[in-house]
Motif scaffolding. Structure first.
Motif, PDB file in Angstrom:
ATOM      1  N   ASP A   8      31.595  42.055  37.345  1.00 33.33           N
ATOM      2  CA  ASP A   8      32.400  41.578  38.469  1.00 33.33           C
ATOM      3  C   ASP A   8      33.508  40.712  37.887  1.00 33.33           C
ATOM      4  O   ASP A   8      33.262  39.953  36.952  1.00 33.33           O
ATOM      5  CB  ASP A   8      31.533  40.773  39.440  1.00 33.33           C
ATOM      6  CG  ASP A   8      32.196  40.566  40.788  1.00 33.33           C
ATOM      7  OD1 ASP A   8      33.305  39.976  40.821  1.00 33.33           O
ATOM      8  OD2 ASP A   8      31.632  40.988  41.799  1.00 33.33           O
ATOM      9  N   ILE A  13      30.445  35.063  40.991  1.00 33.51           N
ATOM     10  CA  ILE A  13      29.571  36.131  41.503  1.00 33.51           C
ATOM     11  C   ILE A  13      28.556  36.519  40.430  1.00 33.51           C
ATOM     12  O   ILE A  13      27.358  36.661  40.705  1.00 33.51           O
ATOM     13  CB  ILE A  13      30.392  37.359  41.952  1.00 33.51           C
ATOM     14  CG1 ILE A  13      31.353  36.991  43.074  1.00 33.51           C
ATOM     15  CG2 ILE A  13      29.476  38.518  42.330  1.00 33.51           C
ATOM     16  CD1 ILE A  13      30.712  36.648  44.390  1.00 33.51           C
ATOM     17  N   ASP A  52      31.229  45.886  40.513  1.00 30.54           N
ATOM     18  CA  ASP A  52      32.152  45.562  41.598  1.00 30.54           C
ATOM     19  C   ASP A  52      33.145  46.698  41.773  1.00 30.54           C
ATOM     20  O   ASP A  52      33.602  47.307  40.806  1.00 30.54           O
ATOM     21  CB  ASP A  52      32.886  44.258  41.274  1.00 30.54           C
ATOM     22  CG  ASP A  52      33.694  43.729  42.450  1.00 30.54           C
ATOM     23  OD1 ASP A  52      33.410  44.099  43.602  1.00 30.54           O
ATOM     24  OD2 ASP A  52      34.609  42.916  42.208  1.00 30.54           O
ATOM     25  N   GLY A  60      36.563  49.861  40.071  1.00 34.22           N
ATOM     26  CA  GLY A  60      35.170  50.051  39.710  1.00 34.22           C
ATOM     27  C   GLY A  60      34.810  51.526  39.638  1.00 34.22           C
ATOM     28  O   GLY A  60      33.962  51.933  38.850  1.00 34.22           O
ATOM     29  N   MET A  79      29.229  47.281  44.317  1.00 36.97           N
ATOM     30  CA  MET A  79      29.292  46.109  45.195  1.00 36.97           C
ATOM     31  C   MET A  79      30.739  45.908  45.630  1.00 36.97           C
ATOM     32  O   MET A  79      31.656  46.176  44.858  1.00 36.97           O
ATOM     33  CB  MET A  79      28.862  44.842  44.452  1.00 36.97           C
ATOM     34  CG  MET A  79      27.573  44.917  43.707  1.00 36.97           C
ATOM     35  SD  MET A  79      27.209  43.369  42.838  1.00 36.97           S
ATOM     36  CE  MET A  79      28.527  43.284  41.614  1.00 36.97           C
ATOM     37  N   THR A  80      30.911  45.415  46.844  1.00 36.30           N
ATOM     38  CA  THR A  80      32.251  45.064  47.290  1.00 36.30           C
ATOM     39  C   THR A  80      32.177  44.106  48.461  1.00 36.30           C
ATOM     40  O   THR A  80      31.206  44.119  49.221  1.00 36.30           O
ATOM     41  CB  THR A  80      33.078  46.309  47.678  1.00 36.30           C
ATOM     42  OG1 THR A  80      34.418  45.906  47.955  1.00 36.30           O
ATOM     43  CG2 THR A  80      32.496  47.029  48.874  1.00 36.30           C
TER      44      THR A  80
END
Length: 98
Positions: A8, A13, A52, A60, A79-80
């Motif tokens: 990330d 994070i 990410d 990503g 992930m976002t």
């Protein structure tokens, strides 16, 4: 102990995920620079990657493809903070873990 790699572009994070997941018994490695992960990928026995979707200067999705070129069986969880159904579908078509 299972190893998870977190990628990330926001250090906070990465540190938060590291703290939470280590408390659950996982070994966590992380980076804010996805290029630093690629050399570590081979022969490190990662259980999965948390990746990410929006990285500084990169997508990503691009790294999803690069990681699967090296290890097509490694589960990658995207992930976002941004909701985008179209992007989620594209990530799964390219191999993100369902």
């Amino acid at each position: 102990m299972e190893k998870i790699f977190v990628i990330d572009d926001e250090e906070q994070i990465c540190l938060t995920l590291k703290k939470v997941l280590e408390a659950k018994g996982y070994q966590i490695l992380w980076t804010t620079d996805p290029e630093k992960f690629l050399p570590q990928l081979q022969n490190n026995g990662f259980s999965c990657v948390l990746l990410d979707l929006k990285l500084s200067g990169a997508s990503g999705i691009d790294y999803l493809v690069k990681i699967h070129e090296v290890d097509p069986h490694l589960p990658i969880i995207m992930m976002t903070a941004f909701e985008a159904v179209k992007t989620a579908v594209e990530a799964m078509k390219r191999g993100a873990f369902h």
